[in-house]
Design a protein around this motif. Structure first.
Motif, PDB file in Angstrom:
ATOM      1  N   SER A   1      14.836   5.529  -7.109  1.00 29.19           N
ATOM      2  CA  SER A   1      14.021   5.581  -8.324  1.00 29.19           C
ATOM      3  C   SER A   1      12.522   5.583  -8.044  1.00 29.19           C
ATOM      4  N   THR A   2      12.113   5.321  -6.793  1.00 32.58           N
ATOM      5  CA  THR A   2      10.676   5.369  -6.481  1.00 32.58           C
ATOM      6  C   THR A   2      10.192   6.790  -6.260  1.00 32.58           C
TER       7      THR A   2
ATOM      8  N   VAL B   1      10.994  13.709 -13.080  1.00 30.78           N
ATOM      9  CA  VAL B   1      11.988  12.663 -13.317  1.00 30.78           C
ATOM     10  C   VAL B   1      12.177  11.873 -12.026  1.00 30.78           C
ATOM     11  N   ARG B   2      12.845  10.756 -12.122  1.00 30.45           N
ATOM     12  CA  ARG B   2      13.114   9.919 -10.958  1.00 30.45           C
ATOM     13  C   ARG B   2      14.341  10.419 -10.197  1.00 30.45           C
ATOM     14  N   ASP B   3      14.257  10.326  -8.887  1.00 32.56           N
ATOM     15  CA  ASP B   3      15.389  10.713  -8.048  1.00 32.56           C
ATOM     16  C   ASP B   3      16.559   9.780  -8.357  1.00 32.56           C
ATOM     17  N   PRO B   4      17.749  10.319  -8.631  1.00 30.04           N
ATOM     18  CA  PRO B   4      18.888   9.455  -8.980  1.00 30.04           C
ATOM     19  C   PRO B   4      19.314   8.526  -7.847  1.00 30.04           C
TER      20      PRO B   4
ATOM     21  N   GLN C   1       0.830  -1.203   0.000  1.00 29.84           N
ATOM     22  CA  GLN C   1       0.000   0.000   0.000  1.00 29.84           C
ATOM     23  C   GLN C   1       0.866   1.256   0.000  1.00 29.84           C
ATOM     24  N   LEU C   2       1.953   1.223   0.753  1.00 28.61           N
ATOM     25  CA  LEU C   2       2.871   2.367   0.745  1.00 28.61           C
ATOM     26  C   LEU C   2       3.495   2.555  -0.632  1.00 28.61           C
ATOM     27  N   ASP C   3       3.875   1.446  -1.261  1.00 30.89           N
ATOM     28  CA  ASP C   3       4.448   1.534  -2.609  1.00 30.89           C
ATOM     29  C   ASP C   3       3.431   2.104  -3.596  1.00 30.89           C
ATOM     30  N   ASP C   4       2.183   1.631  -3.491  1.00 29.43           N
ATOM     31  CA  ASP C   4       1.141   2.128  -4.393  1.00 29.43           C
ATOM     32  C   ASP C   4       0.862   3.603  -4.147  1.00 29.43           C
ATOM     33  N   LEU C   5       0.873   3.984  -2.880  1.00 30.86           N
ATOM     34  CA  LEU C   5       0.627   5.386  -2.542  1.00 30.86           C
ATOM     35  C   LEU C   5       1.755   6.270  -3.060  1.00 30.86           C
ATOM     36  N   GLN C   6       2.980   5.765  -2.988  1.00 28.24           N
ATOM     37  CA  GLN C   6       4.113   6.509  -3.521  1.00 28.24           C
ATOM     38  C   GLN C   6       4.007   6.634  -5.034  1.00 28.24           C
TER      39      GLN C   6
END
Length: 591
Positions: free
Chosen positions: A252-253, A246-249, A151-156
């Protein structure tokens, strides 16, 4: 045009017609967002000199102005940016709150149920069904933890998606502002402002502030240069910059806002977004989700590690020790849980109930001839039982064939003090320390020895009652591990052990630690609600103040309609009288 009555009446009618048109325009746009009330500015037409003095030439329309207040507009835009940031964060916090359920659905309750299941194992260690219940409870806890992590991953991921949508809207608005700048600048020099265009541009700037806080600087040609709160230029005259996500270097999440120039993306510092929805999303991502994820992973990792550690100290139903030692002498265990660092990836490793280490490798017993009242409470392992390749594999007692005894004696320096020492089965001293170990009621008996390698104790023996000098307690290897519950009792003791820390300093039991997690999240949600409520109130107040200056009041406009209608009718009357006079003059001339 001359100064005759026809000219005066015509000018008056045209002026009042302009005022009627403008009033009608105001009424038509009373509900148009961002519309500013317009007013016709009249001037006296310059008089014409004659021998009899200056004759007035009536009235003329100078221009049409709009009611505006730059200070109130800026204040309202600032409040809008703050409110949008607070609301965007609150919306996400309300979703985040559901990740950590309370009551019997909570992760703390599930963790406690894992430990509670050891009650039956401790009572009947040979019962495989009791052991299976422990594994089932452990799997249930793992599943709940995995769900929370997912759920945290989906929320992110949803937060990054919202950031992308927000940045796309920002790019669209900045381009529209640039287009409006070009149109407005084209009217520079004519002496009149394109009021409706200016209102539309102000509305675009307000909408932009809902997404990211901006400041504006007006140029000489009437165009607006737009800067983000942190100073980054977004719009210069008729040119707009393009933002991207863009994704944080380093992770990447995470999503980062970048400025696209020359085909490359330059990541902007988060503090350059000082308001607007993008600020709320970044704050939620960098603070709220990060703190919750760190707390959840700490809770999961420390609880699982504690159970893995306890499992490594015991013996399973087949008599197999759960820890061996590699060639370097380092312990290698078979853990209950794998991948314990992350709530998303943690999994149950032990699937067979016989593999649960319910037995302790050592057992203690009171010698039959003791005269004191001492009895065994528990014997728990402090580290894994030494085996081949362990540092003390050949010197550690008890061994398979040799027992270890605790002998109680009276101190030679203090007759009231009871001491204890260890001897092997032949009576030879083992880890004989100086001064001798003093026995203190309530303190465990252990074999720690600073002069021994390793110096830490192998076990902790807790007794109740009071031994007397000459009493002995024997410690030996467990003979029947399938019926021994020593390590199951140690698992049960974890229920009351402060073994989880969320801040790195204070430790709490597993249920209390989970309550702290929920409390910390609750404080964040309540703080978000308070901030959103305050900033929303400020927006309403500033909008009301701005509307009182720039908005359309239907009652006032209705009154003006009547006023201008009467003025128009009076001007028409002037022309009617002029026509009558002209007709009279013509009749006189004919007669």
């Amino acid at each position: 045009m001359g100064t005759g009555i026809f000219s005066l009446g015509t000018r008056a009618m045209l002026a009042n017609q302009a005022m009627l048109d403008t009033t009608s325009h105001n009424i038509s746009n009373v509900n148009t967002p961002g519309y500013s009330r317009q007013q016709v500015q009249l001037q006296t037409e310059g008089g014409m000199f004659t021998g009899a003095g200056f004759y007035g030439r009536g009235v003329k329309v100078a221009t049409v102005t709009r009611s505006t207040n730059e200070f109130l507009i800026r204040e309202n835009n600032l409040n809008v940016a703050t409110s949008s940031a607070d609301q965007a964060r609150l919306d996400k916090l309300n979703q985040l709150e559901k990740v950590l359920p309370t009551g019997e659905n909570g992760l703390g309750y599930a963790a406690q149920q894992v430990l509670n299941a050891f009650v039956d194992v401790a009572n009947q260690p040979q019962d495989m069904s009791a052991r299976q219940v422990v594994l089932a409870r452990a799997q249930d806890w793992v599943s709940r933890v995995n769900t929370a992590g997912k759920q945290l991953d989906d929320l992110q991921a949803g937060t990054v998606s919202d950031m992308q949508t927000t940045v796309s809207r920002i790019n669209s608005l900045t381009q529209q502002i640039a287009t409006a700048n070009q149109a407005i600048a084209s009217y520079t020099g004519i002496g009149h402002e394109p009021n409706d265009m200016l209102d539309q541009r102000d509305q675009l700037v307000k909408q932009l502030n809902e997404l990211v806080q901006v400041n504006t600087v007006e140029a000489d040609d009437g165009s607006l240069n737009v800067f983000m709160g942190g100073g980054q230029l977004l719009v210069l005259s008729n040119s707009a910059q393009t933002l991207s996500v863009v994704r944080d270097p380093l992770d990447s999440t995470l999503g980062r806002v970048a400025l696209r120039t020359g085909g490359t993306d330059r990541i902007l510092e988060s503090d350059q977004m000082t308001g607007g929805a993008i600020k709320g999303l970044l704050q939620f991502q960098d603070k709220d989700i990060a703190d919750t994820r760190a707390g959840l992973n700490a809770f999961v990792s420390q609880f699982a590690t504690a159970l893995n550690q306890q499992q490594s100290l015991g013996v399973d139903a087949t008599g197999a020790l759960q820890t061996t030692f590699n060639a370097a002498g380092n312990p290698v265990g078979t853990p209950l849980f794998l991948n314990t660092a992350s709530a998303t990836s943690i999994g149950l490793n032990l699937l067979q109930p016989k593999g649960l280490a319910a037995a302790s490798p050592l057992v203690a017993s009171v010698q039959a001839g003791n005269t004191g009242t001492a009895s065994i409470d528990s014997l728990t392992m402090a580290r894994a039982l030494p085996q081949a390749n362990a540092i003390d594999a050949t010197t550690s007692l008890p061994s398979t064939n040799t027992t270890l005894s605790v002998v109680f004696e009276t101190s030679t320096t203090d007759p009231t003090q009871l001491t204890y020492r260890f001897v092997d089965s032949t009576g030879t001293p083992y880890k004989d320390t100086t001064p001798k170990r003093a026995w203190t009621p309530g303190s465990p008996i252990n074999d720690a020895d600073p002069a021994f390698i390793p110096s830490s104790q192998l076990f902790n023996l807790s007794i109740s009652g009071v031994p007397r000098a000459g009493d002995k307690i024997t410690i030996a290897r467990t003979t029947y591990p399938a019926s021994n519950n020593g390590n199951a009792q140690a698992f049960l003791a974890l229920r009351d052990k402060a073994m989880v820390t969320l801040d790195g300093t204070s430790f709490a039991t597993v249920t209390d630690a989970y309550s702290q997690m929920i409390g910390n999240l609750g404080v964040a949600v309540q703080g978000g609600k308070t901030s959103a409520s305050i900033s929303s109130t400020l927006v309403k107040t500033s909008e009301q103040t701005l509307a009182s200056t720039t908005g359309v009041n239907l009652d006032e406009e209705a009154a003006r309609l009547i006023q201008f209608q009467q003025s128009y009718q009076a001007a028409a009357k002037v022309l009617q009288i002029a026509q009558s006079l002209f007709d009279t003059l013509l009749q006189t001339a004919r007669g």
